[in-house]
Structure formats: structure tokens, C-alpha cells
Design a protein around this motif. Structure first.
Motif, short mmCIF file in Angstrom:
data_model
loop_
_atom_site.label_atom_id
_atom_site.label_comp_id
_atom_site.label_asym_id
_atom_site.label_seq_id
_atom_site.Cartn_x
_atom_site.Cartn_y
_atom_site.Cartn_z
N GLU A 176 0.84 -1.18 0.00
CA GLU A 176 0.00 0.00 0.00
C GLU A 176 0.88 1.24 0.00
OE1 GLU A 176 -1.91 -0.88 3.58
OE2 GLU A 176 -2.52 -2.83 2.80
N CYS B 265 -8.94 5.71 -2.10
CA CYS B 265 -9.07 5.49 -3.54
C CYS B 265 -8.48 4.13 -3.87
CB CYS B 265 -8.30 6.56 -4.33
SG CYS B 265 -8.66 8.26 -3.86
N TRP B 266 -9.20 3.35 -4.63
CA TRP B 266 -8.56 2.13 -5.13
C TRP B 266 -8.69 2.11 -6.64
CZ3 TRP B 266 -10.52 -1.98 -7.86
CH2 TRP B 266 -11.90 -2.25 -7.79
N VAL B 267 -7.60 1.74 -7.27
CA VAL B 267 -7.47 1.82 -8.72
C VAL B 267 -7.32 0.42 -9.30
CG1 VAL B 267 -6.13 2.77 -10.64
CG2 VAL B 267 -6.39 4.08 -8.51
N LYS C 267 -0.44 7.78 -9.97
CA LYS C 267 0.37 8.04 -8.77
C LYS C 267 0.91 9.46 -8.75
CE LYS C 267 2.70 3.83 -7.18
NZ LYS C 267 4.05 3.24 -7.07
N GLY D 229 -3.60 10.89 -7.72
CA GLY D 229 -3.50 9.92 -6.65
C GLY D 229 -2.86 10.46 -5.39
N CYS E 49 -5.41 11.55 -2.49
CA CYS E 49 -6.23 10.61 -1.73
C CYS E 49 -5.69 10.52 -0.30
CB CYS E 49 -6.20 9.22 -2.36
SG CYS E 49 -6.76 9.16 -4.08
N LYS F 265 -5.71 7.73 1.22
CA LYS F 265 -4.99 6.49 1.00
C LYS F 265 -5.32 6.01 -0.40
CE LYS F 265 -4.34 3.36 4.15
NZ LYS F 265 -2.86 3.08 4.06
N ILE F 266 -4.34 5.45 -1.09
CA ILE F 266 -4.57 4.91 -2.43
C ILE F 266 -3.97 3.51 -2.51
CG2 ILE F 266 -2.50 6.01 -3.36
CD1 ILE F 266 -4.03 6.25 -6.05
#
Length: 370
Positions: free
Chosen positions: A95, A122-124, A139, A143, A146, A148-149
Motif C-alpha cells: 500500500e 481510492c482504489w485503482v 500516482k 492519486g 487521496c 490512502k490509495i
């Protein structure tokens, strides 16, 4: 010949010699000056034909060195080395956390306040072959904003990093990847955010506008938001490419349910998640502004601005496939089909470009919908 005449001739010889000497000196001087002028002219014309950084380097070593570095930077870009200087902040389990330290505007207190008040994970969704062509640019752009991403792929990559879901790549398995990602987040990060947005690696998200919109919503309500399609599911569903955001309660219901109420894999991912949400009692929320303009967009801004939609879109879009500036909210949240060049263009246009003498509007955090 008289003695007087002979004397006059003898006296005139030095004069003739003096004239000759002066003439030679003058001629030589003229030739030298002319040569110098021609030489300088030639040098000037030649320097104009050289690459610009060489001419600058001769006049100013420091500036010339900077320009050479810039040329080298462009060469690195052309060779694909776009991330050579990227600082990988790797955390456990693949992470990564980001916080944008660059203050682009004169007063960002409201945005910083919302960063702490409305926490967004955020999840990609990405793939092994897309890390260096798409995901890396997420990124380096949006990104970073966020709370957290996390990047999910079919394979774990501790260097990038990504979380591997051990699910095959391909459109036929996007539903399983999406459910697997949400399940992982629920198990490991449920208490670290208030809202959870899913998007693709060619989606661009304006986090400040997303937090602003969500600041008046209750994360404990079973609800989610995105670009609304009106077909297939009774209450409609949200475009996967445009991104959709779940409340904590919506995530809890989605992750704890493993019954026949939700398809586990196959089908169209966004429609299947939409049907699942409806079966679980999660409402498809309205994210339009007070003028009925969209905030989430399943195409790039140019398409939504000037049109050129595919035929299917007129059937699917819940807002009637409008186009033009009156169709997009001033507080737009997402755009889809954004290649890396457009991501950097949006970074500049949103966070750097400003008209002199015009101050940004101060939003009321107790708004209903702007």
C-alpha cells in the motif's frame, strides 16, 4: 643638376617613404578590421544555426547547463523513463500513502480542512502490463490527494506496489476483481476512511470536489454515487470507468454478502455491482449539482463538452446525454478515458492555471448542492 635641386630630392625621399608606410599601415588596419567584422558576422550566423542550448551555454554557463538538463529530461521522457525520479513511499502489504504538499493556490484552508474531515480511500483497478504506461501517472497526479490509495491487479508487485487478487485478467473477470478489492479494503482498511472510490487507471479524479460533494452526505447511510446509467437495473447503476464512491455502510453490506443476491463474477462489472447494490438496499444517489449538471463523467472533458458520444450512450445516460459547458458541473469530480498526457494537462489547468485578478469562490460547507 643644381645643388639646391639635389637637396630638395634628398629631403623628399623621407616624405615619400612616410606616405608609403602610412598607406601600408592603413591598408593593413582596414584589412584586419574588415576580417574581424566578417568573422564576427560569420560567428553570429553560425551560432544562430546551432541548437539553442549551445548558444546559451557560451553566453551563460549556468543557463546553458540548465537547458542541457532540460533536453536530457525530454530525452528521458521519449525513452519512457518518466518515473526515474519518483519517490516510492512503499508501505506494508503493497500500500502507499500520499499527501500533496504543493500549495498551488493562495488559500487552500477549506481543501485542507476537508482532507481531514472527509477521508477518502481510492482504489485503482489496473493490470501488470499497465503499471508503467497508466498507473504510474495516476500516482504522480491525482492519486497524491487521496487519504490512502491502493492499486489492485491480478498479481502482487511489491515494487510498484500493487495488491494481487489472484484473479485472471480480462473483462470477463472485472466483477470478481471489483468484489475482491472491496472485500480486501473492508477487512484491512474499513476504519481508515469515510468513503471508498473505485476507478480505473485511465480515470482522473478531482479529490477536492469529491470531498466537497460528500461533506454534506452521511457515510453511515447505505448509498453510493457515480455517473448514472438508467438501463438494466431498476434504480440504475454507475459507470465503472467514471468511478463510483461507496459509503461505509454500502461497503459493509457489499463485503459481508456472499449470497445469490450478488453475482460473484462475469457480466458487465458496473451493472453487476449496481444490481448487487439494489438487492442489498444500497441507494443509487443523485450527484448532480443544483443546475442538474453532472459531476461524474464516463468520457473525457472534450467529449462531454462538444459531443461525439457513441450511439449506446443516448440510451444509457440518465441525464439525456447532454453536452456543452452547461452539462458539466463547475465542481466536476471525475473524467474517464484520460491518457497520461491529458492527466498532466488537467494537473496544470486545475491546480496551476489562474486568471489574474479573479479570486476563487469560497464555498459554504453546509451547502445542499452547488
Amino acid at each position: 643638376m643644381s645643388d639646391q635641386r639635389k637637396g630638395d630630392i634628398r629631403q623628399g625621399v623621407p616624405c615619400i617613404r612616410s606616405v608609403r608606410v602610412n598607406f601600408c599601415v592603413g591598408l593593413t588596419t582596414g584589412v584586419v578590421i574588415t576580417s574581424l567584422l566578417l568573422g564576427l558576422s560569420l560567428i553570429q550566423r553560425t551560432s544562430l544555426k546551432r541548437p539553442f542550448y549551445e548558444a546559451v551555454h557560451q553566453q551563460n554557463d549556468a543557463l546553458g547547463h540548465w537547458y542541457q538538463q532540460y533536453i536530457d529530461h525530454l530525452s528521458n521522457q521519449q525513452s519512457g523513463d518518466l518515473h526515474a525520479d519518483f519517490d516510492r513511499n512503499i508501505k506494508s502489504h503493497g500500500e502507499i500513502d500520499f499527501k500533496d504538499e504543493h500549495v498551488h493556490h493562495d488559500d487552500d484552508k477549506l481543501a485542507r480542512n476537508l482532507y481531514d474531515r472527509v477521508r477518502i480511500l481510492c482504489w485503482v483497478m489496473t493490470a501488470p502490463q499497465s503499471l508503467e504506461t497508466k498507473a504510474i501517472h495516476v500516482k504522480k497526479t491525482w492519486g497524491k490527494r487521496c487519504n490512502k490509495i491502493i492499486f489492485f491487479s491480478s498479481e502482487t508487485n511489491l515494487t510498484f506496489p500493487t495488491i494481487g487478487l489472484n484473479i485472471s485478467e480480462g473483462r470477463d473477470h472485472l466483477t470478481a476483481k471489483t468484489r475482491g478489492a472491496f472485500n480486501y479494503i473492508y477487512k484491512h482498511h474499513f476504519d481508515e476512511a469515510d468513503w471508498f472510490i473505485k476507478c480505473d487507471d485511465d480515470t482522473y479524479v478531482i479529490l477536492e470536489n469529491l470531498r466537497y460533494f460528500l461533506s454534506n452526505e452521511d457515510t453511515n447511510t447505505p448509498i453510493y454515487f457515480g455517473h448514472h446509467f438508467k438501463t438494466i437495473v431498476k434504480q440504475g447503476y454507475f459507470s465503472g470507468g467514471a468511478g463510483y464512491v461507496l459509503s461505509k455502510e454500502a461497503l459493509r453490506r457489499l463485503s459481508l454478502n456472499h449470497s445469490v443476491a450478488c453475482r460473484q463474477d462475469g457480466g458487465a462489472e458496473d451493472a453487476e455491482i449496481g444490481a448487487c447494490m439494489q438487492n442489498l438496499g444500497v441507494k443509487a444517489g443523485n450527484s448532480t449539482d443544483s443546475l442538474g449538471r453532472s459531476r461524474f463523467h464516463c468520457f473525457d472533458w472534450e467529449t462531454h463538452l462538444v459531443g461525439g458520444y457513441p450511439d449506446w450512450y443516448y440510451k444509457y445516460d440518465a441525464l439525456g446525454a447532454k453536452k456543452g459547458e452547461k452539462s458539466m458541473s463547475d465542481y466536476a469530480i471525475t473524467f474517464h478515458y484520460i491518457n497520461p498526457n491529458k492527466m498532466y494537462a488537467l494537473e496544470y489547468l486545475i491546480y496551476h492555471l489562474r486568471p489574474y485578478g479573479i479570486l476563487s469562490g469560497m464555498q459554504d460547507l453546509n451547502h445542499k448542492k452547488i
